[in-house]
Design a protein around this motif. Sequence first.
Motif, short mmCIF file in Angstrom:
data_model
loop_
_atom_site.label_atom_id
_atom_site.label_comp_id
_atom_site.label_asym_id
_atom_site.label_seq_id
_atom_site.Cartn_x
_atom_site.Cartn_y
_atom_site.Cartn_z
N GLN A 139 -9.40 3.40 -5.95
CA GLN A 139 -8.95 2.54 -4.85
C GLN A 139 -9.36 1.11 -5.17
O GLN A 139 -10.55 0.81 -5.30
N ASN A 186 -4.64 3.55 -6.16
CA ASN A 186 -4.13 3.32 -4.81
C ASN A 186 -3.09 4.37 -4.43
O ASN A 186 -2.03 4.06 -3.91
N THR A 204 0.82 -1.22 0.00
CA THR A 204 0.00 0.00 0.00
C THR A 204 0.86 1.26 0.00
O THR A 204 0.32 2.37 0.04
N ASP A 264 -8.59 -3.19 -4.34
CA ASP A 264 -8.01 -4.15 -3.40
C ASP A 264 -6.58 -4.46 -3.83
O ASP A 264 -6.33 -4.84 -4.98
N PRO A 265 -5.59 -4.30 -2.93
CA PRO A 265 -4.19 -4.52 -3.31
C PRO A 265 -3.93 -5.90 -3.89
O PRO A 265 -2.99 -6.08 -4.68
N TRP A 274 -13.81 -2.16 -5.43
CA TRP A 274 -13.10 -0.93 -5.77
C TRP A 274 -14.02 0.27 -5.55
O TRP A 274 -15.23 0.17 -5.56
#
Length: 733
Positions: A332, A298, A99, A334-335, A275
């Motif tokens: 944004q 992100n 992140t 999810d990593p 997202w």
Amino acid sequence: MTEPTPPDPKPIRRLNETLINKIAAGEIIHRPASALKELLENSLDAGATSIRVTVKEGGLKLLQIQDNGSGIRKSDLPILAERFTTSKLSTFSDLSRITTYGFRGEALASISHVAHLSVVTKTKVDSCAWKASYSDGVLVDAKTGQKAEVRPCAGNDGTLITIEDLFYNTPTRLAALRNPSEEYARILDVITKYAVHNPSVSFSCKKAGSASPDITTASSSDTSTAIRHLYGAAIAKELIHHKLSSNRRVHKSEDEDVDMDGDEDEEELDTPATWTAELYFTNANYQAKKTAFLLFINHRLVESPRMKKAFESSYQNILPKGASPFVYLSLQIDPRSVDVNVHPTKKEVHFLNEDAITETIANAIQENLAKQNHSRTFEYQTLLTGGILGEQSSLPKKRSRKETDLNENDEGEPDKQEGPSSSTVEPVRKVYSQHKIRTSIQDRTLDSMYKIANPNHTQVEDSAPASTPTNSKDKSRDVKESQCFLTSIKDLRQRVLKGKHRQLSEILERHTFVGIVDIHRCLSLIQYSTKLYLVNYDALAEEMFYQLGLRQFGDLRKIKLDPPPSLREMIQIAVDAEETFEGTKLTRPQIVDSVTKILMDRREMLEEYFSLIISKNGYVESIPLLLRDYVPNLDNLPSFLMRLGPQVDWTSETECFESFLRELAYFYIPTPPAPIADGITNEKEAYKAERWQIEHILFPAMRRYLTAPKSLLDRDVVQIANLPDLYKVFERC
């Protein structure tokens, strides 16, 4: 015949460690702006709320960034500039949950291999700051270059990183970055984008020795305020703010099992498809020449040509052709669904469901634009000096008894008034014939009375009206402004815009071509409103071709010369054709040698900026093409090449570019054909082709691209008739 014996295989050797590191550094650090991007991300990772940047000579001589973040521990300084040293991850699986901005530990290491790097840092628990200098990833003494230790010094909490003499040991890369102004503009662009995305962080950037910064932002502001401050009120007042998400978050039902500790399984609650997106984009009232697209995934500044193209498509039916929007997107994801390690400079990332997410966001933009479209507002001037716009404004306005300028329908009848009843509508006054603007599509031009030859010398009957689009006009529309960061070119382009005469530009943009009066004196007639103008299209064309060259600077198309003529012979022809040379004591052979040497010495610059390609052997292989389907008279090429020597100011960048483009425009102006001799078909065909090119290529291009300066009013654009005045003359007869 015996077959040749293949050469022996060459041995494979392990590269020197220093060479490996320099190659890797070239992949990470392309220019000062890419080095700054890495340092900005480090400062933001350290929790900085204030970042100050100082630049000298575009970052090539000095690039310094100071923050008030957490700082670096003294014990970590010895390995700070070694490759693959990082505090962001420890195992490969950490990449799926990353992140932070940085994670590979290559930025400072790469910089230390191509510049002189020094760091001053202090944590909150340290009693003093610590200074370290690095070369090739190793701690050294800044003066001697020998290995050294970290030294104590005075300093504030946070980190101060100084990069000096960037690319000093890679002369090829340094030579490619010739213009400090261009590099500084790239640095400002990077800081501006990060300042928009991080409004809670205070940013500042200035040149070394300057008293005031070129960019400064205050902390604790919101995104819209940051956009207003950095991009201007013209964008901020037309912004649409919108948030959306995937809506694919999975929740457990009440009757499903839960963990013994009462906590739900995180992997089941959040899928990689989750997202959210936050958008700021302009509505239909804002138009720019090129799209401004800020994309953060992100919180990482990246590029996505696919997304940019999709968002531009959302504006196709909203904005005029050639106009572009402003779009800021913070996405944004999810990593676990993002691969951040696909580009050496982290310029791009890959993520799951990219096409679906792009389509969803593009549709959201389009829906919001459709909602806003009903409330479009237009700023316009209803009356200019001479009544240019007031006579044919098609925009709605209140009518009064004293109003004399009324719109008409195609049959010449007054437009019907809308309202609940006819009794509430003011009576419509009759529009007299002398005030009617006749530009019907049935009208014919002077040249349409006889056959016109197209550039391919094929006979066609030209009965189409002047206002009907032609193929050549459509092809000429692709003249787009090149992206250029040179201050000199920006100044010249700005100078053109500042010199724009609004009335004359309005006339040329909306004129109706009537016909050529005298092709040898370069005179034509055009109509605008109820007025008739005699124009010197030679002067108009020269100004337009100068502006087209400036518009496409560094990205000009080419006209290939086959076979390529000799540069020296062309200049010799032009010199021999001149009767006298005033102001010089040089002989004719010396003039040929001097001009040839000037152009040969600068042939790399001429090729890069102007697409004028001269081979090493001195042959002219190509010349610049300013306007598609328009070919200049190549009989004037020797004179053009000869004039480049004495007429271009090669000593100053701005004057050099301006004078070269002026000479190029002079070369491009239409050349009147020689007087026609009876019985010579080729000359007649050339005469007709010239007229066709002027009407169907030159004037449509001027209508679209010419920003008319006031100087053209002195003698090149003259009003010769006005319909109301003519009616007064007829009434006296």
